[in-house]
Design a protein around this motif. Structure first.
Motif, PDB file in Angstrom:
ATOM      1  N   GLU A 196     -39.483 -26.315 -18.226  1.00 25.75           N
ATOM      2  CA  GLU A 196     -40.152 -26.416 -17.169  1.00 25.75           C
ATOM      3  C   GLU A 196     -40.038 -27.763 -16.244  1.00 25.75           C
ATOM      4  O   GLU A 196     -39.881 -28.174 -15.211  1.00 25.75           O
ATOM      5  CB  GLU A 196     -41.518 -25.830 -17.045  1.00 25.75           C
ATOM      6  CG  GLU A 196     -42.052 -25.693 -15.697  1.00 25.75           C
ATOM      7  CD  GLU A 196     -43.517 -25.370 -15.635  1.00 25.75           C
ATOM      8  OE1 GLU A 196     -43.994 -24.964 -14.600  1.00 25.75           O
ATOM      9  OE2 GLU A 196     -44.112 -24.926 -16.726  1.00 25.75           O
ATOM     10  N   VAL A 197     -40.665 -28.849 -17.066  1.00 29.42           N
ATOM     11  CA  VAL A 197     -40.677 -30.408 -16.632  1.00 29.42           C
ATOM     12  C   VAL A 197     -39.143 -30.628 -16.120  1.00 29.42           C
ATOM     13  O   VAL A 197     -39.371 -31.169 -14.943  1.00 29.42           O
ATOM     14  CB  VAL A 197     -41.100 -31.219 -17.878  1.00 29.42           C
ATOM     15  CG1 VAL A 197     -40.800 -32.613 -17.275  1.00 29.42           C
ATOM     16  CG2 VAL A 197     -42.551 -31.065 -18.083  1.00 29.42           C
TER      17      VAL A 197
ATOM     18  N   ASP B 179     -39.754 -20.977  -8.724  1.00 31.39           N
ATOM     19  CA  ASP B 179     -41.039 -21.090  -9.599  1.00 31.39           C
ATOM     20  C   ASP B 179     -40.465 -21.391 -10.820  1.00 31.39           C
ATOM     21  O   ASP B 179     -39.693 -20.708 -11.801  1.00 31.39           O
ATOM     22  CB  ASP B 179     -41.354 -19.362  -9.813  1.00 31.39           C
ATOM     23  CG  ASP B 179     -42.706 -19.570 -10.572  1.00 31.39           C
ATOM     24  OD1 ASP B 179     -42.887 -20.331 -11.725  1.00 31.39           O
ATOM     25  OD2 ASP B 179     -43.350 -18.705 -10.164  1.00 31.39           O
ATOM     26  N   THR B 180     -40.536 -22.711 -11.205  1.00 27.61           N
ATOM     27  CA  THR B 180     -40.031 -23.344 -12.429  1.00 27.61           C
ATOM     28  C   THR B 180     -40.633 -22.933 -13.921  1.00 27.61           C
ATOM     29  O   THR B 180     -39.809 -22.892 -14.610  1.00 27.61           O
ATOM     30  CB  THR B 180     -40.249 -25.074 -12.237  1.00 27.61           C
ATOM     31  OG1 THR B 180     -41.718 -25.124 -12.175  1.00 27.61           O
ATOM     32  CG2 THR B 180     -39.281 -25.556 -11.165  1.00 27.61           C
ATOM     33  N   ASN B 181     -41.784 -22.425 -13.564  1.00 31.74           N
ATOM     34  CA  ASN B 181     -42.329 -21.893 -14.849  1.00 31.74           C
ATOM     35  C   ASN B 181     -41.562 -20.556 -15.304  1.00 31.74           C
ATOM     36  O   ASN B 181     -41.371 -20.498 -16.358  1.00 31.74           O
ATOM     37  CB  ASN B 181     -43.822 -21.467 -14.526  1.00 31.74           C
ATOM     38  CG  ASN B 181     -44.616 -21.016 -15.679  1.00 31.74           C
ATOM     39  OD1 ASN B 181     -44.982 -19.783 -15.867  1.00 31.74           O
ATOM     40  ND2 ASN B 181     -44.785 -21.649 -16.892  1.00 31.74           N
ATOM     41  N   LYS B 182     -41.404 -19.431 -14.469  1.00 27.85           N
ATOM     42  CA  LYS B 182     -40.936 -18.519 -14.525  1.00 27.85           C
ATOM     43  C   LYS B 182     -39.498 -18.732 -15.015  1.00 27.85           C
ATOM     44  O   LYS B 182     -38.747 -17.975 -15.753  1.00 27.85           O
ATOM     45  CB  LYS B 182     -40.856 -17.484 -13.370  1.00 27.85           C
ATOM     46  CG  LYS B 182     -42.045 -16.726 -12.938  1.00 27.85           C
ATOM     47  CD  LYS B 182     -42.208 -15.866 -11.841  1.00 27.85           C
ATOM     48  CE  LYS B 182     -43.578 -15.527 -11.544  1.00 27.85           C
ATOM     49  NZ  LYS B 182     -43.826 -14.387 -10.457  1.00 27.85           N
ATOM     50  N   SER B 183     -38.776 -19.600 -14.185  1.00 29.13           N
ATOM     51  CA  SER B 183     -37.415 -19.874 -14.553  1.00 29.13           C
ATOM     52  C   SER B 183     -37.240 -20.610 -16.086  1.00 29.13           C
ATOM     53  O   SER B 183     -36.260 -20.240 -16.716  1.00 29.13           O
ATOM     54  CB  SER B 183     -36.905 -21.045 -13.550  1.00 29.13           C
ATOM     55  OG  SER B 183     -36.683 -20.386 -12.538  1.00 29.13           O
ATOM     56  N   ALA B 184     -38.171 -21.106 -16.413  1.00 25.21           N
ATOM     57  CA  ALA B 184     -38.227 -21.984 -17.729  1.00 25.21           C
ATOM     58  C   ALA B 184     -38.329 -20.827 -18.876  1.00 25.21           C
ATOM     59  O   ALA B 184     -37.678 -20.761 -20.023  1.00 25.21           O
ATOM     60  CB  ALA B 184     -39.429 -22.978 -18.029  1.00 25.21           C
ATOM     61  N   TYR B 185     -39.075 -19.772 -18.774  1.00 19.18           N
ATOM     62  CA  TYR B 185     -39.409 -18.473 -19.545  1.00 19.18           C
ATOM     63  C   TYR B 185     -38.121 -17.827 -19.581  1.00 19.18           C
ATOM     64  O   TYR B 185     -37.657 -17.183 -20.362  1.00 19.18           O
ATOM     65  CB  TYR B 185     -40.655 -17.863 -19.142  1.00 19.18           C
ATOM     66  CG  TYR B 185     -41.831 -18.465 -19.550  1.00 19.18           C
ATOM     67  CD1 TYR B 185     -42.099 -17.779 -21.177  1.00 19.18           C
ATOM     68  CD2 TYR B 185     -42.572 -19.432 -19.132  1.00 19.18           C
ATOM     69  CE1 TYR B 185     -43.325 -18.362 -21.615  1.00 19.18           C
ATOM     70  CE2 TYR B 185     -43.703 -19.779 -19.931  1.00 19.18           C
ATOM     71  CZ  TYR B 185     -44.262 -19.374 -21.000  1.00 19.18           C
ATOM     72  OH  TYR B 185     -45.348 -19.588 -21.732  1.00 19.18           O
TER      73      TYR B 185
ATOM     74  N   ILE C  43     -31.747 -17.781 -24.098  1.00 23.22           N
ATOM     75  CA  ILE C  43     -31.511 -18.406 -25.308  1.00 23.22           C
ATOM     76  C   ILE C  43     -31.843 -17.703 -26.417  1.00 23.22           C
ATOM     77  O   ILE C  43     -30.709 -17.399 -27.317  1.00 23.22           O
ATOM     78  CB  ILE C  43     -31.666 -20.012 -25.175  1.00 23.22           C
ATOM     79  CG1 ILE C  43     -31.415 -20.733 -24.110  1.00 23.22           C
ATOM     80  CG2 ILE C  43     -31.669 -20.521 -26.648  1.00 23.22           C
ATOM     81  CD1 ILE C  43     -32.409 -21.883 -24.105  1.00 23.22           C
ATOM     82  N   VAL C  44     -32.977 -17.379 -26.651  1.00 20.95           N
ATOM     83  CA  VAL C  44     -33.528 -16.727 -27.819  1.00 20.95           C
ATOM     84  C   VAL C  44     -32.862 -15.222 -27.928  1.00 20.95           C
ATOM     85  O   VAL C  44     -32.400 -14.959 -29.017  1.00 20.95           O
ATOM     86  CB  VAL C  44     -34.832 -16.372 -27.827  1.00 20.95           C
ATOM     87  CG1 VAL C  44     -35.376 -15.464 -28.901  1.00 20.95           C
ATOM     88  CG2 VAL C  44     -35.722 -17.695 -27.776  1.00 20.95           C
ATOM     89  N   MET C  45     -32.466 -14.670 -26.938  1.00 20.29           N
ATOM     90  CA  MET C  45     -31.676 -13.349 -27.107  1.00 20.29           C
ATOM     91  C   MET C  45     -30.287 -13.525 -27.748  1.00 20.29           C
ATOM     92  O   MET C  45     -29.632 -12.545 -28.301  1.00 20.29           O
ATOM     93  CB  MET C  45     -31.758 -12.432 -25.789  1.00 20.29           C
ATOM     94  CG  MET C  45     -33.258 -11.828 -25.563  1.00 20.29           C
ATOM     95  SD  MET C  45     -33.954 -11.050 -27.101  1.00 20.29           S
ATOM     96  CE  MET C  45     -32.662  -9.817 -27.176  1.00 20.29           C
ATOM     97  N   MET C  46     -29.757 -14.489 -27.134  1.00 18.65           N
ATOM     98  CA  MET C  46     -28.153 -14.766 -27.658  1.00 18.65           C
ATOM     99  C   MET C  46     -28.195 -14.858 -28.976  1.00 18.65           C
ATOM    100  O   MET C  46     -27.249 -14.582 -29.678  1.00 18.65           O
ATOM    101  CB  MET C  46     -27.754 -16.007 -26.894  1.00 18.65           C
ATOM    102  CG  MET C  46     -27.552 -15.955 -25.247  1.00 18.65           C
ATOM    103  SD  MET C  46     -25.903 -14.800 -25.135  1.00 18.65           S
ATOM    104  CE  MET C  46     -24.806 -16.052 -25.447  1.00 18.65           C
TER     105      MET C  46
ATOM    106  N   ASP D 270     -23.697 -22.820 -17.504  1.00 20.66           N
ATOM    107  CA  ASP D 270     -23.404 -22.487 -16.105  1.00 20.66           C
ATOM    108  C   ASP D 270     -23.596 -21.208 -15.509  1.00 20.66           C
ATOM    109  O   ASP D 270     -23.909 -21.247 -14.240  1.00 20.66           O
ATOM    110  CB  ASP D 270     -21.749 -22.177 -16.694  1.00 20.66           C
ATOM    111  CG  ASP D 270     -21.145 -23.674 -16.699  1.00 20.66           C
ATOM    112  OD1 ASP D 270     -21.800 -24.972 -16.503  1.00 20.66           O
ATOM    113  OD2 ASP D 270     -19.994 -23.686 -17.594  1.00 20.66           O
ATOM    114  N   VAL D 271     -24.020 -20.271 -16.507  1.00 19.61           N
ATOM    115  CA  VAL D 271     -24.653 -19.077 -15.579  1.00 19.61           C
ATOM    116  C   VAL D 271     -25.792 -19.244 -15.212  1.00 19.61           C
ATOM    117  O   VAL D 271     -26.256 -18.709 -13.982  1.00 19.61           O
ATOM    118  CB  VAL D 271     -24.564 -17.772 -16.746  1.00 19.61           C
ATOM    119  CG1 VAL D 271     -25.039 -16.738 -16.412  1.00 19.61           C
ATOM    120  CG2 VAL D 271     -23.024 -17.492 -17.327  1.00 19.61           C
ATOM    121  N   PHE D 272     -26.627 -19.873 -15.942  1.00 17.38           N
ATOM    122  CA  PHE D 272     -28.110 -19.921 -15.455  1.00 17.38           C
ATOM    123  C   PHE D 272     -28.129 -20.988 -14.293  1.00 17.38           C
ATOM    124  O   PHE D 272     -28.947 -20.642 -13.460  1.00 17.38           O
ATOM    125  CB  PHE D 272     -28.915 -20.693 -16.620  1.00 17.38           C
ATOM    126  CG  PHE D 272     -30.301 -20.929 -16.049  1.00 17.38           C
ATOM    127  CD1 PHE D 272     -31.262 -19.983 -16.279  1.00 17.38           C
ATOM    128  CD2 PHE D 272     -30.863 -22.240 -15.995  1.00 17.38           C
ATOM    129  CE1 PHE D 272     -32.769 -20.271 -15.799  1.00 17.38           C
ATOM    130  CE2 PHE D 272     -32.122 -22.550 -15.355  1.00 17.38           C
ATOM    131  CZ  PHE D 272     -33.057 -21.511 -15.285  1.00 17.38           C
TER     132      PHE D 272
END
Length: 206
Positions: A148-149, A164-170, A176-179, A198-200
């Motif tokens: 988020e930072v 919303d950087t908080n939601k975007s970070a989550y 990443i985790v699901m990959m 690239d996708v994100f």
């Protein structure tokens, strides 16, 4: 001679503690927190019950110590990237690779941890108390907070749109985790990291 003997004792103590942690990693990863027993860890570590309880008060403290010691170098590396004098987009790519490396190396144990924290443990509920769950959740919040930072930095520098950087970070963390958990990560972690970035960052629309 006395100093040499003291060094040997200290080294043996460290080795024994690490043996216990290594055995705990195997047992917790295979059986989950609830079904794992200290006796199984003792047997795999080839040590005595008294030795284990000399280092760890109970099973939960052993589990938390394992999580903490496994994750600390990763968290330190993330913090260094977040604080580095680099463009935010480059930082995000590097951080994604660090996340992939860490979760790929520790996938089984962290799958157990995430299920327990969400109340989806091996017995259908969390073996942790609410206070314990919050302790583990804090570690997740801290690492996601580093993403988020950097996202906030990107917005401030005008290289990312306002969001919303908080939601975007989550959201990025979840991808990443699901990959990792779905085994979509191949041996080329850098290529996988760049693909996610690239996708994100740029989307998939033409």
């Amino acid at each position: 001679m006395v100093q040499s003997r003291e060094c040997e004792i200290l080294l043996d103590s460290r080795n024994k503690r690490q043996q216990i942690l290594d055995a705990a990693y195997v047992v917790f990863s295979r059986k989950g927190f609830h079904r794992a027993t200290v006796d199984e860890i003792i047997a795999l570590a080839d040590t005595g019950k008294g030795t284990v309880y000399n280092y760890f008060v109970n099973k939960e403290q052993l589990f938390y110590t394992l999580i903490k010691e496994r994750s600390t170098p990763f968290e330190t590396a993330l913090a260094e990237v977040a604080a580095a004098e680099q463009p935010p987009l480059a930082k995000i790519r590097t951080m994604i690779k660090l996340f992939l490396e860490f979760y790929t190396a520790n996938a089984d144990l962290w799958r157990v941890l995430m299920h327990e924290v969400r109340g989806l443990g091996s017995e259908g509920y969390s073996a942790f108390s609410q206070e314990q769950r919050e302790k583990y959740q804090l570690r997740f919040r801290d690492t996601i907070g580093m993403l988020e930072v950097v996202l906030r930095e990107g917005v401030q520098q005008g290289v990312m749109r306002d969001c919303d950087t908080n939601k975007s970070a989550y959201a990025l963390f979840s991808v990443i985790v699901m990959m990792v958990f779905q085994k979509f990560v191949n041996d080329d972690l850098e290529a996988t990291a760049n693909g996610i970035a690239d996708v994100f960052l740029h989307g998939i629309a033409v």
